[in-house]
Design a protein around this motif. Structure first.
Motif: not given
Length: 176
Positions: A48-51, A56-58, A72-76
């Motif tokens: 969940a963190f990487v997707a 990414l900038p972290q 809103d966050g990762p998803g299709a």
């Protein structure tokens, strides 16, 4: 004498050579970087963190800024605008083309006038730890495609820096 080099037949006779172009396999010459990080974080948490490309900038020093422009966050349906630190602050729009929360896999694609990037993220493991894999392919477009084999050298340096950041944020270690 006839030799096939990446889909190009070179035929020579009486000191004159003819070239007949055919398509090269897509996997030939493209720059690719893949890394797997072993972490004590549970697989769903690491995935969940990487997707979520907002993070990414972290961990990727080549990224200056990320804004989620759809979803809103990762998803299709997620899409992210990524501003690269190098290359004249190039802006890319990454669209999540595949996302499976249960299988812990995601694919993101960014298309630029000069290149196309396909990034696949996957995680395996359980609540006791995980192996997270980030696999990126960069393909130059148009006449620049002739430089694909050289791009791999630069892409490896960029990938190594991002992999070090990924290891750092996941408190992990590289898997050989």
């Amino acid at each position: 004498l006839s030799t096939k080099l990446c889909g190009k037949w070179l035929g020579c006779s009486r000191g004159r050579c003819r070239i007949r172009r055919t398509s090269c396999p897509r996997s030939t010459g493209m720059a690719r970087y893949a890394t797997t990080v072993r972490s004590e974080r549970p697989a769903p948490v690491a995935f969940a963190f990487v997707a979520d490309l907002s993070n990414l900038p972290q961990w990727d020093p080549g990224v200056q800024k990320v804004s989620q422009i759809r979803g809103d966050g990762p998803g299709a349906e997620a899409a992210y605008e990524v501003v690269l630190s190098s290359a004249g602050n190039t802006r890319l729009v990454y669209e999540m083309t595949e996302f499976d929360h249960e299988a812990l896999t995601a694919t993101l694609v960014a298309t630029h006038s000069w290149f196309r990037s396909i990034d696949t993220i996957s995680a395996t493991g359980d609540d006791d730890g995980s192996d997270l894999t980030y696999d990126a392919t960069l393909e130059l477009r148009g006449p620049l495609a002739l430089l694909d084999p050289l791009l791999g050298l630069v892409f490896n340096r960029i990938g190594d820096k991002a992999a070090a950041g990924l290891i750092r944020v996941l408190d992990g270690a590289a898997v050989a």
